[in-house]
Design an enzyme around this catalytic site. Structure first.
Site, PDB file in Angstrom:
ATOM      1  N   HIS A  19      -0.498   5.088   7.993  1.00 60.79           N
ATOM      2  CA  HIS A  19      -1.671   4.310   7.587  1.00 60.79           C
ATOM      3  C   HIS A  19      -1.851   3.205   8.611  1.00 60.79           C
ATOM      4  CE1 HIS A  19      -4.552   1.901   5.498  1.00 60.79           C
ATOM      5  NE2 HIS A  19      -3.712   0.884   5.430  1.00 60.79           N
ATOM      6  N   HIS A  39      -4.891   0.351  10.828  1.00 55.69           N
ATOM      7  CA  HIS A  39      -6.189  -0.332  10.905  1.00 55.69           C
ATOM      8  C   HIS A  39      -6.664  -0.366  12.357  1.00 55.69           C
ATOM      9  CE1 HIS A  39      -4.118  -2.908   7.531  1.00 55.69           C
ATOM     10  NE2 HIS A  39      -4.464  -1.728   7.057  1.00 55.69           N
ATOM     11  N   GLU A  72       0.798  -1.228   0.000  1.00 53.70           N
ATOM     12  CA  GLU A  72       0.000   0.000   0.000  1.00 53.70           C
ATOM     13  C   GLU A  72       0.832   1.281   0.000  1.00 53.70           C
ATOM     14  OE1 GLU A  72      -4.200  -0.391   1.669  1.00 53.70           O
ATOM     15  OE2 GLU A  72      -2.918  -1.080   3.300  1.00 53.70           O
ATOM     16  N   HIS A 130     -11.663  -0.947   6.368  1.00 52.29           N
ATOM     17  CA  HIS A 130     -10.219  -1.112   6.247  1.00 52.29           C
ATOM     18  C   HIS A 130      -9.469  -0.411   7.391  1.00 52.29           C
ATOM     19  CE1 HIS A 130      -6.545  -0.599   3.285  1.00 52.29           C
ATOM     20  NE2 HIS A 130      -6.171  -0.860   4.518  1.00 52.29           N
TER      21      HIS A 130
HETATM   22 MN    MN Z   1      -4.136  -1.158   5.016  1.00 50.84          MN
END
Ligand code: MN
Length: 260
Positions: A119, A121, A100, A190
């Site tokens: 980033h 989760h 990603e 996500h």
């Molecule tokens: Mn991710």
């Protein structure tokens, strides 16, 4: 690599004048701070095995620094690689890379003011990516997350058969467009992405996005209406000056907890 600077303020390295003689040590201290940022987000459960933190290269705005595909808790200075904004590694050293990385490159490309990206989760945040209940600041320290946090749904543009991973620059740019000029964007089913002017900024914003999500969820469970922060209260605590109050105290605290 010899790392002598234990705690460096990224805002200094990115906004102060760096003389040529201090270049190498500047890069080393940025890498050191990036490792610390990785450890903090892992220790605070913002990231688990997954999730990643990057920083724009201090000497070249068209590159960024990010680990190879390793869990944030385990990242060491030698794991940090350099990438072009399109995600091409300068030297992959034979390593597997995060799928990603377009999240990072597309945001750096779109937002010259952004110098760091997280980033993650975080489990407390994900419910707000699938619910109509907005994730907005309810606690003073969380004002920094911003008043409107958009939710990006990959299916809107890329259909219902993706892996939900942001694996192309086209997807990254679409995510960056939804982020707009804010700090946070939620990603349906996500997680979320946080962008900011430095590592302390994105690390603290990620932590308090998670804390705020947890507190809001608890408040909702009590029943009745919850009270969000007023717009004026959010505004009073935002902006670089307001947000940087207690920055070094928080960075030292979270670094120490993370064993740095
Ligand atoms: Mn991710």
């Amino acid at each position: 690599m010899v790392i002598s600077v234990k705690s460096v303020t990224i805002s200094q390295t990115h906004y102060g004048k760096v003389s040529k003689g201090s270049r190498m040590s500047d890069l080393s201290s940025v890498i050191d701070s990036l490792v610390t940022a990785n450890r903090i987000v892992a220790h605070e459960n913002v990231c688990d095995a997954y999730g990643h933190v990057s920083v724009r290269h201090p000497d070249n705005p068209n590159r960024y620094l990010l680990a190879w595909s390793r869990s944030p808790e385990l990242v060491e200075p030698e794991d940090i690689l350099e990438y072009e904004l399109d995600g091409t590694p300068i030297d992959a050293k034979g390593r597997t890379l995060y799928m990603e990385r377009p999240i990072h490159g597309a945001i750096y490309e779109t937002r010259p003011d952004v110098n760091a990206v997280v980033h993650n989760h975080a489990y407390a945040v994900v419910p707000f990516t699938i619910s109509e209940t907005p994730l907005k600041p309810v606690m003073h320290v969380a004002a920094r997350i911003g008043d409107e946090i958009p939710v990006w749904d990959i299916a809107d543009k890329f259909g219902e058969e993706t892996t939900l991973l942001v694996s192309t620059m086209e997807q990254g740019r679409d995510l960056a467009a939804t982020l707009g000029d804010g700090k946070c964007v939620l990603m349906r089913g996500h997680g979320c992405t946080v962008a900011g002017y430095g590592l302390e900024d994105v690390v603290l914003t990620s932590i308090y996005l998670q804390v705020n999500a947890q507190i809001l969820m608890d408040g909702l469970k009590l029943g009745g209406e919850v009270k969000y922060l007023h717009q004026g209260e959010i505004d009073a605590r935002r902006g670089r000056e307001g947000e940087q109050v207690g920055f070094s105290r928080a960075w030292e605290y979270f670094s120490r907890r993370a064993g740095r």
